[in-house]
Every structure is written in structure tokens, then in C-alpha cells.
Design an enzyme around this catalytic site. Structure first.
Site, PDB file in Angstrom:
ATOM      1  N   HIS A  46       0.963  -1.197  -0.153  1.00 10.57           N
ATOM      2  CA  HIS A  46       0.081   0.035  -0.107  1.00 10.57           C
ATOM      3  C   HIS A  46       1.054   1.261   0.033  1.00 10.57           C
ATOM      4  O   HIS A  46       0.507   2.332  -0.581  1.00 10.57           O
ATOM      5  CB  HIS A  46      -1.153  -0.027   1.114  1.00 10.57           C
ATOM      6  CG  HIS A  46      -0.441   0.401   2.501  1.00 10.57           C
ATOM      7  ND1 HIS A  46      -0.336  -0.549   3.577  1.00 10.57           N
ATOM      8  CD2 HIS A  46      -0.243   1.806   3.040  1.00 10.57           C
ATOM      9  CE1 HIS A  46       0.329   0.352   4.633  1.00 10.57           C
ATOM     10  NE2 HIS A  46       0.290   1.367   4.411  1.00 10.57           N
ATOM     11  N   ASP A  82      -0.314  -7.511   1.682  1.00 11.68           N
ATOM     12  CA  ASP A  82       0.218  -6.080   1.606  1.00 11.68           C
ATOM     13  C   ASP A  82       1.699  -6.153   1.791  1.00 11.68           C
ATOM     14  O   ASP A  82       2.132  -5.764   2.653  1.00 11.68           O
ATOM     15  CB  ASP A  82      -0.454  -5.170   2.688  1.00 11.68           C
ATOM     16  CG  ASP A  82      -0.339  -3.927   2.650  1.00 11.68           C
ATOM     17  OD1 ASP A  82       0.363  -3.445   1.610  1.00 11.68           O
ATOM     18  OD2 ASP A  82      -0.491  -3.016   3.728  1.00 11.68           O
ATOM     19  N   SER A 125       3.904   2.177   8.436  1.00  9.93           N
ATOM     20  CA  SER A 125       3.599   1.428   7.495  1.00  9.93           C
ATOM     21  C   SER A 125       4.881   0.796   6.547  1.00  9.93           C
ATOM     22  O   SER A 125       5.766   1.532   6.468  1.00  9.93           O
ATOM     23  CB  SER A 125       2.369   1.790   6.377  1.00  9.93           C
ATOM     24  OG  SER A 125       1.395   1.737   6.762  1.00  9.93           O
TER      25      SER A 125
HETATM   26  N1  ARG Z   1      -1.648   2.405   7.190  1.00 10.83           N
HETATM   27  C1  ARG Z   1      -0.827   3.091   8.038  1.00 10.83           C
HETATM   28  C2  ARG Z   1       0.567   3.762   7.128  1.00 10.83           C
HETATM   29  O1  ARG Z   1       0.309   3.903   6.006  1.00 10.83           O
HETATM   30  C3  ARG Z   1      -0.351   2.019   9.019  1.00 10.83           C
HETATM   31  C4  ARG Z   1      -1.313   1.979  10.032  1.00 10.83           C
HETATM   32  C5  ARG Z   1      -1.026   1.277  11.276  1.00 10.83           C
HETATM   33  N2  ARG Z   1      -1.864   1.225  12.045  1.00 10.83           N
HETATM   34  C6  ARG Z   1      -1.988   0.638  13.232  1.00 10.83           C
HETATM   35  N3  ARG Z   1      -3.004   0.923  14.025  1.00 10.83           N
HETATM   36  N4  ARG Z   1      -1.199  -0.384  13.871  1.00 10.83           N
HETATM   37  O2  ARG Z   1       1.273   4.274   7.739  1.00 10.83           O
END
Ligand code: ARG
Length: 261
Positions: A71, A119, A217
Site C-alpha cells: 500500500h 500487503d 507502514s
Molecule cells: N496504514 C498506515 C500507514 O500507512 C499504518 C497503520 C498502522 N496502524 C495501526 N493501527 N497499527 O502508515
């Protein structure tokens, strides 16, 4: 590339070590890159703003290849030419060794069977990393490794310190526990997200307060020094009801080894 064959015995030994480490991104503590030398910052250039901004973490596999979340490379504005990493840096956007991205390979099953499934992405640099005490290849867990429930794992990154707050200037790490997949799946069924065997949930269940967050992420979930997960998504961050979710590296080790070359 380094692949570790984590046995249950090994896992139990590492458990003792992880417990001894300080219990502590949300609810974490300051860390130095020398503690996590396979972790890098991934920065994206926003032409209309004229700025580079760190929005993901990555994991060094070899001097040319890194591992992150698909992502991270799936936004409408993504362009490998506007993407670079910063290795060997404790502070966000500061010092270290900057290397530009050649191309990425997102997992072909990413986001297909269910939301955020598979992912995982590997990507190649244009110039090789030079290893040092702050820049080292990481070790990924063997194919098929299944993580026990309620097991201590560590995240590290420069992500936000609260769900919609600012990113951290200094690297943070945090220790949390894996959450049973069926329990996690039933929580996420409230928001129509399926938690499958390619995912690992972790947090402090029904307590909250510690988690990865936006900007973490693509970064690691570790057991000891071994990368077992890749930070993927969550409902908010550090929520008592919804654990954080990472991609399970053990579901993808063979794909990673075959494609990071
Ligand atoms: N999707 C988020 C990013 O792009 C990471 C989210 C992780 N969230 C969590 N509650 N562990 O950085």
C-alpha cells in the site's frame, strides 16, 4: 538474503530476551537506528508542494533490495522516480544515506481476495547500500512460520505519536502482544474487514495505548532480530477494541526470496 528458521524452542528463548528488554509509534520510546539497522525511512516527493516526506518504513534484504508494504506504493501519486530511502538515520528526514528507487514489485494478490490482503512489496535501489553499524541487512522468518498468540513483538518507526498527530522526529519502538486471529477477525467484522492467515494482529487487547500508526507502514514487526511482519493497517491507532494489523511475512517468504532479485 537472510532467512531464519525460527523453531518453537527458538521462539521461547527469544521470548525470555524480549521480556527482559524495556516494555516499550503510540506509547513507545526513543530508539537509535543502530538497534534496528535493517530499518529505513521511505520518502516520497510531492511535486506540487516541492517537498520530500517520509510516509513509510522499509526493511533491508540485500544491498539493492528492500521489503515494505504494497500500500506504500499504491497511492495515485506514486512514482518510483519520486521515491527514495534514507538508511542509517535515527532522526526523520535527517542525515543517513539517501538512495533512489529503481522499481517496485507489489504482490500480485495485494488487495484482491480481501481488503489489504497480501500487503507486501519488494523494491530495488538504483545505487547499492554500503553496510555499517547503522545499515545492515535484516533477517526474514521462514516460509510457513506461524506466530503464537499473545506473544511479544516489537514495532519500530517514525510514524505518528497519536492517531491523527504529528510524526516522530526520533525513531520510536514499542513492544505489544500478538492477538488471536479469530478474536481479531470478530472485532474487525464490525467494520467489514476480514483478517486472514496472511495477517498478524497485535496490540494490548481491551487496553490499547501502544501500537504502530500512520507512517509506520511497511516497517517491521520483530521477534528478537527476526522480521515476522510488515506494518499494514488498523482502525485508528492503539485502540483497545481494534489491534494493529501487519502482513505475515511467513506467508510470503518464498515470494520475497524469488522476487527480490
Ligand atoms: N496504514 C498506515 C500507514 O500507512 C499504518 C497503520 C498502522 N496502524 C495501526 N493501527 N497499527 O502508515
Amino acid at each position: 538474503m537472510k532467512v531464519s528458521y525460527l523453531s518453537l524452542l527458538g521462539v521461547l528463548l527469544i521470548a525470555a530476551i524480549s521480556q527482559a528488554k524495556s516494555p516499550f509509534i503510540v506509547g513507545g520510546q526513543d530508539a537509535a537506528i543502530e538497534q534496528y539497522p535493517s530499518l529505513v525511512q521511505i520518502e516520497f516527493y510531492f511535486p506540487w508542494l516541492g517537498v520530500w516526506d517520509q510516509q513509510c518504513g522499509g526493511n533491508i534484504l540485500t544491498s539493492y533490495w528492500l521489503l515494505t508494504a504494497a500500500h506504500c506504493f499504491n497511492e495515485w501519486w506514486y512514482d518510483p522516480q519520486n521515491t527514495r530511502i534514507r538508511a542509517g538515520a535515527t532522526y526523520r528526514h535527517t542525515d543517513g544515506s539517501v538512495h533512489y528507487v529503481d522499481f517496485e514489485r507489489n504482490h500480485p494478490e495485494y488487495n484482491k481476495a480481501s481488503r489489504f490482503d497480501s500487503d507486501v512489496s519488494v523494491f530495488k535501489l538504483l545505487t547499492p547500500l554500503v553496510y555499517s553499524p547503522s545499515i545492515q541487512p535484516g533477517t526474514i522468518v521462514n516460509q510457513g512460520f506461524v506466530i503464537p498468540d499473545n506473544y511479544p513483538v516489537v514495532h519500530a518507526g517514525w510514524g505518528t505519536l497519536t492517531s491523527s498527530g504529528p510524526s516522530s522526529h526520533v525513531l520510536q519502538d514499542v513492544t505489544i502482544n500478538t492477538v488471536n486471529r479469530a478474536v481479531c477477525n470478530s472485532r474487525y467484522s464490525n467494520v467489514n474487514v476480514v483478517i486472514n492467515e496472511n495477517m498478524i494482529c497485535a496490540g494490548l487487547l481491551d487496553v490499547g495505548g501502544r501500537d504502530a500508526c500512520q507512517g509506520d507502514s511497511g516497517g517491521p514487526m520483530y521477534i528478537g532480530d527476526v522480521i515476522v511482519g510488515i506494518v499494514s493497517f488498523g482502525m485508528g491507532c492503539a485502540d483497545p477494541v481494534y489491534p494493529g494489523v501487519s502482513a505475515a511475512v511467513g506467508s510470503f517468504t518464498d515470494w520475497i526470496v524469488a522476487n527480490a532479485r
